[in-house]
Design an enzyme around this catalytic site. Structure first.
Site, mmCIF file in Angstrom:
data_model
loop_
_atom_site.group_PDB
_atom_site.id
_atom_site.type_symbol
_atom_site.label_atom_id
_atom_site.label_comp_id
_atom_site.label_asym_id
_atom_site.label_seq_id
_atom_site.Cartn_x
_atom_site.Cartn_y
_atom_site.Cartn_z
ATOM 1 C CB SER A 1 -25.451 0.933 29.966
ATOM 2 O OG SER A 1 -24.579 0.479 29.000
ATOM 3 C CG ASP B 1 -21.142 1.191 27.360
ATOM 4 O OD1 ASP B 1 -20.104 1.046 28.021
ATOM 5 O OD2 ASP B 1 -22.190 0.566 27.614
#
Ligand code: NG1
Ligand code: ZN
Length: 560
Positions: free
Chosen positions: A67, A284
């Protein structure tokens, strides 16, 4: 377990020895570490996914991503048959698997667990696991290790979906288990069609000639920008410019992306004075989070942040408006349409947002950090909206609610087709199709924000002014052992080590509107500190003094 299976497991797992002296834990979002130590973990999570698929007799997902973490990290998590996170009941087994010291221990654990869970390991059943990864360079080798793990369980087959955003993979698992079409093209078509539908249901559409349809997106140099390039081709009504799309020189998540923008409140790379006044968005690294921002005029590199709490507020206002239209009409129809609408946040939600949402008359609940908790809570409502301040969130619709929204229900209840009531139902139905029902999704979140702003004819400034954020500060403190901190009350109180909460309370009492809590991160080896107060200086001071306390109680002297 039959002999063939036993031999296969022993032979294959010997090729993936675990790293020495490390304790891995299935944290807030799976296992995450420096990519160089993860080969054995990937292999073992492959086995875990195969066992889960055999147990549930459904398609399971395995996603390789870290992530928003730095590019040298990587990680892995499992998507359950619903497309949501792995059931928490299996987390202890996941931890035991990842930490088994030898191949023999590993095989013993698998055998015991399979017996306990009645999973037959004799090759009599087949299982399918969809695997994907983000754009991290380490992903390819790690994915091979995971495929080896899946292949070590007889009957389990990995289907490699290539490079995807995390929410795309979760969505594919979700729809595949419903027997629906689940290709990437289906995903893009679903988003673009429901977006168009939502725009078309806007009664003021023709009056919006002045609407500013420009949008600049920061793709965090990751997979999200790349996928948006593809989706963009199918969208009308938006002029999207994508920067940090991962095609150029930039490094994943390095001074770019939603985590950087939200935590540092600083202009990401390749944004600047040319963007003053324009709606900007940051994804992200795996595109399950988004935050909006604007670049103010002047020379500072600070931004005006429109975070997950404000996205949640925008969604809540719009959905509530549609429900109000429906409730007014439902009195004189055969259907009593009063779905329970709930809003779910964590302790990181800005205090001003929680107050604002409650003042709107909404039911607001707090859960511990981590999507698995928020999602579970939101699923208790007919319509549950959840968001973390960092931009991860979605809107869940219960099957009951969706069945009431179907056109056939409205026809039966004599609602005039084309009426506002009818349109309100169709809008909610379009939202349920647009927004990812499995996890937070930056692509679908962006389209829903854009559709609602356009419906309301709101600029980002108007949206941003819904309420004024209380100044806040987040810090992280490196400690010797982060598991020494235990919390309660949705992570707002420290219960261990003794005395720390009392010391924090004494600090908080010094600041008007002061609020502060600490918790061990589930994705990094740190303790996180969050502080809020009436001024930025006070929030900074409160965070700094509590970080010092954490250091005194637990630290190795190097807070950052
Ligand atoms: P940790 O590292 O447990 O704080 C972070 C985020 C979570 C969640 C996960 C998964 C903050 C403060 N924490 O978890 O909200 O998004 O990553 O990505 O933003
Ligand atoms: Zn993410």
């Amino acid at each position: 377990m039959n002999k063939e299976q036993l031999d296969l497991l022993l032979r294959e797992s010997d090729r993936f020895p675990p790293p020495h002296g490390m304790r891995l834990s299935y944290g807030t979002a799976g296992f995450r570490e420096d990519a160089s130590v993860l080969l054995s973990t990937m292999y073992r999570v492959g086995i875990l996914a195969a066992l889960r698929a055999l147990k549930t007799e459904a398609v399971i997902g395995l996603m390789i991503t870290a992530s928003h973490n730095k590019v040298s990290d990587n990680g892995v998590k499992i998507a359950d048959p619903s497309g949501g996170m792995l059931t928490q009941e299996w987390e202890p087994f996941a931890n035991a698997l990842a930490n088994a010291p030898s191949s023999r221990d590993l095989v013993r654990l698998i055998n015991e667990f399979a017996e306990k869970e009645n999973i037959l390991l004799d090759g009599s059943k087949s299982a399918q696991i969809l695997v994907a990864r983000d754009t991290r360079p380490s992903g390819e080798v790690l994915l091979d290790a995971a495929k080896n793990g899946i292949g070590s369980i007889i009957g389990a087959v990995a289907q490699d979906m290539g490079t995807l955003t995390t929410p795309q993979l979760h969505w594919m698992v979700h729809v595949r288990n419903k027997g629906l079409e689940s290709s990437e093209l289906d995903y893009f078509n679903g988003l673009s069609n429901s977006f168009k539908w939502l725009l078309d249901s806007n009664p003021n559409n023709s009056e919006l000639n002045d609407w500013d349809n420009r949008l600049v997106v920061d793709g965090a140099n990751g997979v999200g920008g790349q996928k948006l390039e593809l989706l963009k081709e199918k969208l009308n009504g938006l002029a999207i410019e994508i920067r940090n799309s991962g095609k150029g020189e930039g490094v994943l998540n390095e001074r770019v992306g939603a985590d950087f923008v939200q935590k540092e409140k600083t202009v990401p790379c390749s944004f600047g004075s040319q963007d003053v006044g324009i709606r900007c968005v940051s994804f992200d690294g795996d595109a399950d989070r988004l935050v909006y921002f604007t670049v103010p005029s002047g020379s500072s590199n600070k931004i005006n942040l429109v975070d997950g709490d404000k996205i949640l507020s925008l969604f809540a206002i719009f959905i509530k408006e549609q429900l109000t239209i429906l409730a007014a009409r439902s009195k004189d129809t055969k259907i009593a349409f009063e779905p329970r609408l709930g809003v779910v946040q964590t302790a990181y939600a800005n205090g001003a947002s929680t107050r604002y949402l409650k003042d709107l008359g909404l039911e607001v609940v707090l859960t511990p950090t981590g999507v698995k908790y928020l999602h579970e809570k939101a699923a208790e409502y007919d319509i549950g909206i959840y968001f973390e301040a960092n931009g991860h969130g979605t809107v869940l619709f219960s099957d009951y609610c969706i069945s009431l929204l179907q056109p056939v229900s409205w026809e039966l209840s004599n609602v005039f087709a084309g009426s506002e009531t009818h349109k309100a139902a169709l809008r909610l139905l379009a939202i349920s199709k647009l927004i990812n029902q499995a996890v937070g999704d930056a692509l679908s979140g962006l389209l829903l924000v854009e559709a609602i702003l356009r419906h309301k004819n709101w600029s980002i400034h108007k949206w941003s002014e819904l309420y004024q954020d209380l100044p806040s500060r987040q810090l992280k403190v490196k400690v010797v052992d982060r598991t020494a901190v235990e919390t309660s009350n949705a992570e707002t109180k420290v219960v261990k080590p003794p005395g720390l909460q009392e010391a924090i309370d004494l600090e908080i009492a010094k600041y008007p509107q002061g609020r502060c809590f600490i918790r061990p991160s589930g994705t990094e080896d740190v303790i996180r500190v969050y502080a809020e107060a009436s001024t930025q200086e006070a929030a900074d001071d409160l965070a700094t003094s509590v970080a010092k306390l954490v250091d005194q109680f637990l630290g190795d002297g190097s807070s950052k």
